[in-house]
Design a protein around this motif. Sequence first.
Motif, PDB file in Angstrom:
ATOM      1  N   PRO A   1      46.461  43.276 -10.161  1.00  0.00           N
ATOM      2  CA  PRO A   1      47.160  44.565 -10.160  1.00  0.00           C
ATOM      3  C   PRO A   1      47.224  45.141 -11.570  1.00  0.00           C
ATOM      4  O   PRO A   1      47.067  44.400 -12.547  1.00  0.00           O
ATOM      5  N   PRO A   2      47.468  46.467 -11.694  1.00  0.00           N
ATOM      6  CA  PRO A   2      47.665  47.406 -10.579  1.00  0.00           C
ATOM      7  C   PRO A   2      46.337  47.985 -10.108  1.00  0.00           C
ATOM      8  O   PRO A   2      45.378  48.061 -10.874  1.00  0.00           O
ATOM      9  N   ALA A   3      46.310  48.403  -8.849  1.00  0.00           N
ATOM     10  CA  ALA A   3      45.141  49.117  -8.336  1.00  0.00           C
ATOM     11  C   ALA A   3      45.226  50.577  -8.765  1.00  0.00           C
ATOM     12  O   ALA A   3      46.317  51.123  -8.956  1.00  0.00           O
TER      13      ALA A   3
ATOM     14  N   LEU B   1      41.827  56.686  -1.364  1.00  0.00           N
ATOM     15  CA  LEU B   1      40.922  55.755  -2.014  1.00  0.00           C
ATOM     16  C   LEU B   1      41.693  54.875  -2.999  1.00  0.00           C
ATOM     17  O   LEU B   1      42.704  55.305  -3.574  1.00  0.00           O
ATOM     18  N   ALA B   2      41.208  53.649  -3.182  1.00  0.00           N
ATOM     19  CA  ALA B   2      41.795  52.712  -4.137  1.00  0.00           C
ATOM     20  C   ALA B   2      40.677  51.937  -4.820  1.00  0.00           C
ATOM     21  O   ALA B   2      39.687  51.565  -4.186  1.00  0.00           O
ATOM     22  N   LEU B   3      40.864  51.708  -6.123  1.00  0.00           N
ATOM     23  CA  LEU B   3      39.917  50.925  -6.907  1.00  0.00           C
ATOM     24  C   LEU B   3      40.612  49.645  -7.341  1.00  0.00           C
ATOM     25  O   LEU B   3      41.631  49.684  -8.038  1.00  0.00           O
TER      26      LEU B   3
ATOM     27  N   ASN C   1      39.925  51.894   0.889  1.00  0.00           N
ATOM     28  CA  ASN C   1      40.891  52.941   1.186  1.00  0.00           C
ATOM     29  C   ASN C   1      42.256  52.596   0.613  1.00  0.00           C
ATOM     30  O   ASN C   1      42.646  51.412   0.573  1.00  0.00           O
ATOM     31  N   GLN C   2      42.993  53.621   0.229  1.00  0.00           N
ATOM     32  CA  GLN C   2      44.358  53.402  -0.251  1.00  0.00           C
ATOM     33  C   GLN C   2      45.228  52.798   0.840  1.00  0.00           C
ATOM     34  O   GLN C   2      46.052  51.921   0.576  1.00  0.00           O
ATOM     35  N   HIS C   3      45.027  53.222   2.092  1.00  0.00           N
ATOM     36  CA  HIS C   3      45.898  52.696   3.148  1.00  0.00           C
ATOM     37  C   HIS C   3      45.620  51.222   3.454  1.00  0.00           C
ATOM     38  O   HIS C   3      46.477  50.553   4.037  1.00  0.00           O
ATOM     39  N   VAL C   4      44.473  50.707   3.050  1.00  0.00           N
ATOM     40  CA  VAL C   4      44.178  49.283   3.249  1.00  0.00           C
ATOM     41  C   VAL C   4      45.065  48.404   2.363  1.00  0.00           C
ATOM     42  O   VAL C   4      45.467  47.310   2.760  1.00  0.00           O
ATOM     43  N   VAL C   5      45.399  48.889   1.161  1.00  0.00           N
ATOM     44  CA  VAL C   5      46.141  48.065   0.199  1.00  0.00           C
ATOM     45  C   VAL C   5      47.567  48.559  -0.026  1.00  0.00           C
ATOM     46  O   VAL C   5      48.295  47.989  -0.844  1.00  0.00           O
ATOM     47  N   ALA C   6      48.000  49.598   0.688  1.00  0.00           N
ATOM     48  CA  ALA C   6      49.344  50.130   0.505  1.00  0.00           C
ATOM     49  C   ALA C   6      50.391  49.088   0.898  1.00  0.00           C
ATOM     50  O   ALA C   6      50.318  48.488   1.976  1.00  0.00           O
TER      51      ALA C   6
END
Length: 354
Positions: A186-188, A196-198, A162-167
């Motif tokens: 980085p960058p994600a 979502l984040a990759l 999730n994007q909020h996990v790595v924000a």
Amino acid sequence: MHRALLPAACAAIVLAQLSAAVAQAPAASEPPAASGSPGEAGQNRIQVVNRTGQDATAIHAVRSGRADWGSNTLPRPMPTDKSFTLRTRTEAGCRFDIRLITADGKRATLRDRDICATPRVEVTAADLRPAPSRPAEGTPNPRAAGSSGTGFVVATDRVLTNQHVVAGCNKIFVRTADGRTLPAVPPARVDESVDLALLAVPGDPGEVVTFRSTPDVRRGEGVIAFGFPLAGLLSSDPKLTRGEVNGMNGLRNNPNHYQISAEVQPGNSGGPLLDMQGRIVGVVVSKLHAQNIAKQTGDIPQNVNFAIKGSAAQVFLRRAGIVPEVAPSSGADRSAADIGEDINRSTVFIRCEK
């Protein structure tokens, strides 16, 4: 970062005395050993044939479901078109995972092979996958403030979460199923609108998952959530919870979400949601905040959780340049325990340092 211990791996398979030298692979006309016949009393035989076109530098054979690969069984590099024979104790069973690594670092992974029925395993060039990238420099700082979540491997050296996990993270580290800690580079690639984040995680963080292609997910289907809830409070091994798809849309009719009854907690975010054939159907994202809802309605909601739909995750991945692996889900449901063993090899614990 606090390094909690992963669960003990399955009991090590004790290999009997290995062949003193690499033997010439039998001709194609030579019949294999009789099905189920042991090489010696109390032993089963595995003959691994190198058909890759280059030297093999390592062969690993472990009981299926084991998290790590154990030790290399080759005493020296094995040329192409040669074979190597090893023996295992019969109490280890017949189902084995086999991995062969070539001189250029490529690897072939053959899962769940029945060595009793087919003791001869040929590894070809088509089985090889690229060598994993070297991990970036960096080590976790145990004193750094941070948070945690879950992710899973969607392509070689790529982890979805999730994007909020790595924000807001200054550094991101993942802990793999075999206990290694790897830094994300980085960058994600992120999309806040779908949360979502990759992550790029060089160093072979795990096995690539397969998304469900067909049929469409239906209300009432059984699902499994897998991840690392309440890190630092609960044990550090991943947790598996079963449930159902309760609704085809999320909070306020969000079309990118499912409502699910599989219980999730902080730390589950970014983890895989699987159907009962072990295909990915979603990404765990949130639970309904019971206290806030109670203030608004006067009633406490029970077990209301959400996951991003697998179709939305696939769209995100394709926009990021990743072609996800897909396959239909069909046939009888598998056991939750078997699905858990498989997805464990693809799921990582994510540590965010801020």
